[in-house]
Write a protein that holds these residues in place. Structure first.
Motif, mmCIF file in Angstrom:
data_model
loop_
_atom_site.group_PDB
_atom_site.id
_atom_site.type_symbol
_atom_site.label_atom_id
_atom_site.label_comp_id
_atom_site.label_asym_id
_atom_site.label_seq_id
_atom_site.Cartn_x
_atom_site.Cartn_y
_atom_site.Cartn_z
ATOM 1 N N SER A 1 0.825 -1.216 0.000
ATOM 2 C CA SER A 1 0.000 0.000 0.000
ATOM 3 C C SER A 1 0.856 1.262 0.000
ATOM 4 N N GLY A 2 2.118 1.134 -0.364
ATOM 5 C CA GLY A 2 3.103 2.202 -0.250
ATOM 6 C C GLY A 2 2.824 3.473 -1.015
ATOM 7 N N GLN A 3 2.069 3.414 -2.116
ATOM 8 C CA GLN A 3 1.762 4.640 -2.847
ATOM 9 C C GLN A 3 0.894 5.582 -2.023
ATOM 10 N N SER A 4 0.226 5.056 -1.030
ATOM 11 C CA SER A 4 -0.634 5.878 -0.167
ATOM 12 C C SER A 4 0.113 6.436 1.037
ATOM 13 N N PHE A 5 1.404 6.119 1.178
ATOM 14 C CA PHE A 5 2.186 6.578 2.331
ATOM 15 C C PHE A 5 2.621 8.030 2.210
ATOM 16 N N ASP A 6 2.594 8.592 1.013
ATOM 17 C CA ASP A 6 3.054 9.962 0.768
ATOM 18 C C ASP A 6 4.512 10.133 1.206
ATOM 19 N N GLU A 7 5.357 9.270 0.671
ATOM 20 C CA GLU A 7 6.790 9.262 0.988
ATOM 21 C C GLU A 7 7.589 9.418 -0.309
ATOM 22 N N GLU A 8 8.415 10.447 -0.376
ATOM 23 C CA GLU A 8 9.176 10.749 -1.591
ATOM 24 C C GLU A 8 10.140 9.648 -1.997
ATOM 25 N N TYR B 1 17.869 -1.485 -2.810
ATOM 26 C CA TYR B 1 19.140 -1.364 -2.094
ATOM 27 C C TYR B 1 20.223 -2.170 -2.803
ATOM 28 N N THR B 2 21.416 -1.588 -2.877
ATOM 29 C CA THR B 2 22.571 -2.312 -3.416
ATOM 30 C C THR B 2 23.601 -2.590 -2.326
ATOM 31 N N ASN B 3 23.444 -1.958 -1.157
ATOM 32 C CA ASN B 3 24.276 -2.299 0.004
ATOM 33 C C ASN B 3 23.521 -1.960 1.284
ATOM 34 N N ALA B 4 23.880 -2.630 2.350
ATOM 35 C CA ALA B 4 23.158 -2.510 3.615
ATOM 36 C C ALA B 4 23.267 -1.118 4.231
ATOM 37 N N GLN B 5 24.322 -0.385 3.910
ATOM 38 C CA GLN B 5 24.494 0.958 4.467
ATOM 39 C C GLN B 5 23.428 1.937 3.944
ATOM 40 N N GLN B 6 22.747 1.584 2.875
ATOM 41 C CA GLN B 6 21.693 2.440 2.328
ATOM 42 C C GLN B 6 20.394 2.363 3.137
ATOM 43 N N ILE B 7 20.285 1.378 3.988
ATOM 44 C CA ILE B 7 19.054 1.206 4.767
ATOM 45 C C ILE B 7 19.004 2.267 5.858
ATOM 46 N N ASP B 8 17.981 3.103 5.804
ATOM 47 C CA ASP B 8 17.753 4.137 6.807
ATOM 48 C C ASP B 8 16.696 3.591 7.772
ATOM 49 N N THR B 9 17.137 3.201 8.941
ATOM 50 C CA THR B 9 16.244 2.556 9.905
ATOM 51 C C THR B 9 15.061 3.441 10.276
ATOM 52 N N GLN B 10 15.290 4.738 10.448
ATOM 53 C CA GLN B 10 14.186 5.645 10.801
ATOM 54 C C GLN B 10 13.134 5.689 9.706
ATOM 55 N N ASP B 11 13.575 5.784 8.451
ATOM 56 C CA ASP B 11 12.624 5.762 7.336
ATOM 57 C C ASP B 11 11.852 4.452 7.336
ATOM 58 N N LEU B 12 12.567 3.352 7.437
ATOM 59 C CA LEU B 12 11.932 2.042 7.377
ATOM 60 C C LEU B 12 10.928 1.854 8.513
ATOM 61 N N GLU B 13 11.272 2.276 9.699
ATOM 62 C CA GLU B 13 10.337 2.152 10.828
ATOM 63 C C GLU B 13 9.092 3.014 10.606
ATOM 64 N N ARG B 14 9.262 4.207 10.040
ATOM 65 C CA ARG B 14 8.113 5.079 9.740
ATOM 66 C C ARG B 14 7.216 4.426 8.688
ATOM 67 N N TRP B 15 7.833 3.849 7.654
ATOM 68 C CA TRP B 15 7.047 3.195 6.607
ATOM 69 C C TRP B 15 6.310 1.978 7.144
ATOM 70 N N LEU B 16 6.938 1.249 8.053
ATOM 71 C CA LEU B 16 6.280 0.076 8.638
ATOM 72 C C LEU B 16 5.102 0.482 9.516
ATOM 73 N N LYS B 17 5.226 1.611 10.180
ATOM 74 C CA LYS B 17 4.089 2.124 10.956
ATOM 75 C C LYS B 17 2.943 2.466 10.006
ATOM 76 N N LYS B 18 3.273 3.123 8.898
ATOM 77 C CA LYS B 18 2.248 3.455 7.912
ATOM 78 C C LYS B 18 1.656 2.196 7.279
ATOM 79 N N ALA B 19 2.469 1.146 7.126
ATOM 80 C CA ALA B 19 1.968 -0.112 6.562
ATOM 81 C C ALA B 19 0.879 -0.724 7.443
ATOM 82 N N GLN B 20 0.941 -0.449 8.739
ATOM 83 C CA GLN B 20 -0.101 -0.928 9.647
ATOM 84 C C GLN B 20 -1.329 -0.029 9.609
#
Length: 129
Positions: free
Chosen positions: A68-75, A90-109
């Protein structure tokens, strides 16, 4: 976490395995009530039978997908497919932004379209939340 997901991660190259392991750990932590399994050959997390997040190995990257990510309003999330899904690659693990991912997971719920009944509704998506 589902043993099949751990096995999926182990089958990846070391760099992709690191990405997959980080994504799986963060998703698992932030979706504690979600069922997780290999679905259509990729790790996916479900809430009440509805797919909300997952990842898959592509030729040149690991794709994180929110159904449902298109409804998250995330650039940072890019539209994927003709429904409401959005992705980030992602092409390497250093690209993972934990804060972004946690925010998106909250929106996924909080924001969900009914993918569980998509076939039953003949391709029509209905918003659940």
């Amino acid at each position: 976490m589902n043993a099949e997901i751990l096995e999926y991660n182990k089958l990846q190259t070391p760099a992709d395995q690191e990405i997959c392991n980080q994504l799986a750990a963060i998703i698992d932590k932030n979706l504690p009530n979600a069922e997780n399994k290999i679905w259509h050959a990729h790790p996916v997390w479900f809430l009440d039978g509805n797919p909300v997040a997952g990842y898959s190995k592509l030729k040149d990257s690991v794709r994180l997908l929110f159904w449902s990510g298109q409804s998250f309003d995330e650039e940072k999330l890019l539209d994927e497919g003709s429904f409401k899904a959005a992705e980030l690659r992602y092409t390497n693990a250093q690209q993972i932004d934990t804060q972004d991912l946690e925010r998106w997971l909250k929106k996924a719920q909080e924001i969900q379209w009914d993918y569980k009944n998509l076939i039953k509704r003949k391709g029509i998506l209905i918003r659940l939340k």
